[in-house]
Enzyme design. Sequence first.
Site, short mmCIF file in Angstrom:
data_model
loop_
_atom_site.label_atom_id
_atom_site.label_comp_id
_atom_site.label_asym_id
_atom_site.label_seq_id
_atom_site.Cartn_x
_atom_site.Cartn_y
_atom_site.Cartn_z
CD GLU A 43 -12.70 5.43 -6.30
OE1 GLU A 43 -12.77 6.82 -5.86
OE2 GLU A 43 -12.17 4.72 -5.62
CB THR A 74 -14.67 12.19 -7.42
OG1 THR A 74 -13.59 11.78 -7.21
CG2 THR A 74 -14.78 13.62 -6.67
CE LYS A 134 -13.27 7.13 -0.55
NZ LYS A 134 -13.60 7.93 -1.79
#
Length: 213
Positions: A43, A74, A134
Amino acid sequence: MQKSDYLNKIAESGIVAVVRGKSKDEAFNAAVACVEGGVKGIELTFTAPHADEIIADLAEKYQDDDSVLIGAGTVLDPATARLAIVAGAQFVVSPAFSEDVAKLCNLYAIPYIPGCMTPTDVQKALTFGAEIVKMFPGSVIGQNMVSELKGPFPQANLMITGGVSVDNVKEWFAKGATVLGVGGKLVGPAATGDFAQVTENAKKFVAEAKAAK
């Protein structure tokens, strides 16, 4: 690969490296070090400079290796999500849920993994098609929250990010986590150029995940 393939590989990986960095070289080399240590889910966060270029470089490097998945982290808005997907991101991760990002990822059949903290968050994410949710930050939510959420949401695949260490990998999985996102505890040494230690950290996390699963 199709969206279902990406999702399966994320879940099977057990560990996803959350890679940041103060420079393109640091972030790129940290990601490579993770892969060399066996952590195949990357990621690459958009807090890293020129994150889309790093994603593109990683996607090109591993284009012939189906075991490696390069994603974007993000991601706060659909413009960034689109930029990441064009660069080659195979999944998109956000610190919070965004309807607009969810819709864009669905349009391009790219897995969207939004950050959630409450049952309301989780239900909304599932409603908008998130197949992995998440739970963030894990250090605040705590392990018991994971097992409690699996009661009303047994269908939810949960990725825990924040508060994950080599010492508690087994505990998170025992509580019901599907996959764990690991940042500083894994890639922290990259900040001082110690990429060999990042690889060693990756090996330890992979070993713990395999033992737990």
